[in-house]
Design an enzyme around this catalytic site. Structure first.
Site, short mmCIF file in Angstrom:
data_model
loop_
_atom_site.label_atom_id
_atom_site.label_comp_id
_atom_site.label_asym_id
_atom_site.label_seq_id
_atom_site.Cartn_x
_atom_site.Cartn_y
_atom_site.Cartn_z
N TYR A 72 -8.86 16.31 31.37
CA TYR A 72 -8.40 14.92 31.45
C TYR A 72 -9.46 13.96 30.89
O TYR A 72 -9.14 13.01 30.19
CB TYR A 72 -8.08 14.56 32.91
CG TYR A 72 -7.32 13.26 33.05
CD1 TYR A 72 -5.93 13.25 33.14
CD2 TYR A 72 -8.00 12.03 33.05
CE1 TYR A 72 -5.23 12.05 33.25
CE2 TYR A 72 -7.30 10.84 33.15
CZ TYR A 72 -5.93 10.85 33.25
OH TYR A 72 -5.24 9.67 33.35
N PHE A 124 3.09 -3.57 7.59
CA PHE A 124 4.13 -2.59 7.90
C PHE A 124 5.01 -3.14 9.03
O PHE A 124 4.58 -4.00 9.78
CB PHE A 124 3.50 -1.25 8.30
CG PHE A 124 4.56 -0.20 8.55
CD1 PHE A 124 5.37 0.23 7.52
CD2 PHE A 124 4.77 0.32 9.82
CE1 PHE A 124 6.38 1.16 7.76
CE2 PHE A 124 5.77 1.24 10.06
CZ PHE A 124 6.57 1.66 9.03
N ASP A 125 6.24 -2.64 9.13
CA ASP A 125 7.19 -3.27 10.06
C ASP A 125 6.77 -3.20 11.53
O ASP A 125 7.01 -4.14 12.28
CB ASP A 125 8.62 -2.76 9.87
CG ASP A 125 8.74 -1.26 9.85
OD1 ASP A 125 7.78 -0.62 9.42
OD2 ASP A 125 9.77 -0.73 10.26
N ASP A 215 -5.44 -1.12 8.00
CA ASP A 215 -4.37 -0.22 8.43
C ASP A 215 -4.54 1.02 7.57
O ASP A 215 -4.25 1.02 6.37
CB ASP A 215 -3.00 -0.88 8.24
CG ASP A 215 -1.86 0.06 8.60
OD1 ASP A 215 -2.08 1.29 8.61
OD2 ASP A 215 -0.76 -0.43 8.86
N ALA A 217 -3.32 4.17 7.57
CA ALA A 217 -2.36 5.29 7.57
C ALA A 217 -2.53 6.20 6.34
O ALA A 217 -2.55 7.41 6.46
CB ALA A 217 -0.93 4.74 7.65
N LYS A 258 0.17 10.50 8.88
CA LYS A 258 0.17 10.47 7.41
C LYS A 258 -1.06 11.25 6.91
O LYS A 258 -1.01 12.46 6.81
CB LYS A 258 0.15 9.02 6.90
CG LYS A 258 1.50 8.32 7.01
CD LYS A 258 1.72 7.69 8.33
CE LYS A 258 2.92 6.78 8.36
NZ LYS A 258 3.19 6.33 9.73
N HIS A 450 16.22 -2.07 12.05
CA HIS A 450 16.63 -1.05 11.09
C HIS A 450 16.78 0.35 11.67
O HIS A 450 17.57 1.14 11.19
CB HIS A 450 15.68 -1.03 9.88
CG HIS A 450 14.28 -0.67 10.23
ND1 HIS A 450 13.46 -1.50 10.94
CD2 HIS A 450 13.56 0.45 9.98
CE1 HIS A 450 12.29 -0.92 11.10
NE2 HIS A 450 12.33 0.26 10.53
#
Ligand code: F0G
Length: 459
Positions: A72, A124-125, A215, A217, A258, A450
């Protein structure tokens, strides 16, 4: 004779995929309310919905899964991930999260308040969703050239430093918790950001005393483009380029699904110990204790290994060559897409294909449905449905670009699959004049509609 290029891997495990008939697909897409997210994956032949979490892990990553430490607190796997983030990205502090949007949630719960402004290059969304949900504003400062799909420039994902400076001049420093630089720029077509642009954006951030958040990714694909396209980087290794890219940032959020080539996972990394400490509370509340966040020990192990593999030149060359291969086929057939081919996907310029469908009937979505009907190929709409409604007026936003994204999972499909995708698109393209009707929305969520939107034929 010069030897041709070949993949830098061989295949050890395979998964059967199944074709279907057009009649079956007509039934299935109708039942899915013309939303490709609602399809069963068994009803899809070639799935290009996303490159997120859909890649194939390597033998070494699977081996790492067996030695994960599931303690943990203070697990070995946490320290393995910490070492990889330090060695490869150069950050001293991080919090593991279950995926990229969870990293955004932990970070923005800590630093964003109502009325704040976060400039970026085509957020990004989920990033935009997390900002707007907190009644803050995501201001797009992408270079104008990104909207011209036929223009061939090497770094079409860049942020316009002048636009950024305008925003930073206009609002007081305390209203700007971060500038968000997304590398590669997914929404603009998987287009890269140059090192020069990262430096310029970082310099503007420094001048106004605001944090630069990367970001990350698809940071490794971005580094590949810097190496192959930007002057002065050809002789640097991907790992050297990656180190330099992140040296200009204060924070990184990462969807590890990604470029760390895992099926699930993410993190938020910090240069500042103080900010790391501030974010811990939201990590514990929303994700888990700070040494596992949203991840199992085995997944942290696989992620650490994936960061290393994902930043190897031969792997990246194999990956990006496949995207280029699909792009070259489309060139042969005259099908317009965001040029040049991006890092993880091809983005078809739907407005240039379906010229008879009105924008109110969702052009890119219509093309996505047509491609599915044609061959069971699933892409995703990057257009008016994704752009959603204006947070203030609640009117539909119609973006300049209506794109159908065909995202290619890592190490998953072969070039033969790409041939099928190109041929199916050609068939749709050849009958484009006969496609005159799109779809209208019958149900939608207040935000990020979406994923779950329901549609019916417009006429
Ligand atoms: N940032 C970028 C640039 C992304 O492309 C994504 C996800 C995220 C953040 C959020 O990460 O999914 O792990 O929570 N993009 C996926 C896609 C979903 O299909 O492009 P996540």
């Amino acid at each position: 004779m010069k030897l041709p290029f070949a993949e830098s891997f061989r295949i050890k495990m395979v998964e059967t995929i199944r074709k279907s008939t057009r009649e079956e697909r007509e039934q299935w897409i109708k039942e899915a309310k013309y939303n490709l997210f609602n399809l069963k994956s068994d009803h899809v032949f070639i799935d290009l919905l996303t490159d997120s979490g859909t890649g194939a892990m390597s033998d070494k990553q699977w081996a790492e899964m067996m030695t994960g430490d599931e303690s943990y607190a203070g697990a070995r796997s946490y320290y393995k991930m910490k070492a990889a983030i330090k060695d490869i990205l150069g950050f001293d502090y991080f919090l593991p999260t279950h995926q990229g949007r969870a990293a955004e949630n932990v970070l923005y719960s800590t630093i964003v308040k109502a009325g704040d402004v976060l400039p970026g290059n085509s957020h990004f969304d989920t990033t935009k969703g997390h900002i707007e949900f907190r009644k803050a504003f995501a201001i797009d400062c992408t270079i104008d050239e990104a909207a011209d799909t036929q223009l061939e420039i090497p770094f079409k994902g860049n942020m316009d430093p002048r636009k950024l400076e305008e925003v930073l001049k206009k609002y007081p420093q305390e209203k700007i918790p971060a500038v968000v630089l997304t590398i590669t720029n997914n929404t603009a077509g998987g287009q890269p950001v140059s090192m020069k642009n990262i430096q310029e954006v970082s310099a503007v951030c420094r001048k106004y005393g605001v944090n630069l958040q990367i970001d990350a990714a698809r940071f490794a694909e971005n580094a590949y483009f810097i190496k192959t396209r930007e002057e002065g980087y050809a002789d640097k290794s991907i790992k050297e380029i990656v180190k330099e890219m992140f040296s200009y940032a204060d924070i990184a959020t990462m969807s590890s699904k990604k470029d760390a080539i895992v099926n699930m996972g993410g993190f938020v990394a910090f240069k500042s110990e103080e900010l790391w400490k501030k974010c811990q509370m939201f990590c514990i509340m929303n994700e888990g204790f700070i040494t596992y966040g949203g991840m199992s020990g085995r997944d942290m192990n696989a992620l650490a290994q994936g960061l290393d593999e994902g930043t190897e030149f031969d792997y990246l060359k194999t990956r990006i060559k496949q995207v280029e291969y699909l792009g070259a086929k489309l060139d042969e057939y005259g099908i317009p897409y965001q040029r040049p081919a991006g890092g993880h996907a091809i983005f078809i310029d739907a407005k240039k294909v379906l010229t008879h469908v009105p924008k109110e009937e969702f052009i890119a979505q219509t093309l996505g449905v047509e491609l599915y009907l044609e061959a069971g190929i699933r892409g995703v709409e990057i257009g008016a449905i994704l752009a959603d409604r204006d947070p203030v007026t609640r009117e539909n936003r119609y973006p300049k670009l209506e794109l159908l994204r065909l995202a290619i999972p890592r190490r998953t499909y072969t070039d033969n699959h790409m041939d099928v995708v190109a041929a199916a698109l050609k068939n749709v393209y050849d009958r484009r004049e006969s496609i005159t009707h799109g779809y209208v929305i019958t149900k939608e969520f207040p935000i990020m509609r979406h994923f779950t939107v329901e549609l019916e034929k417009a006429r």
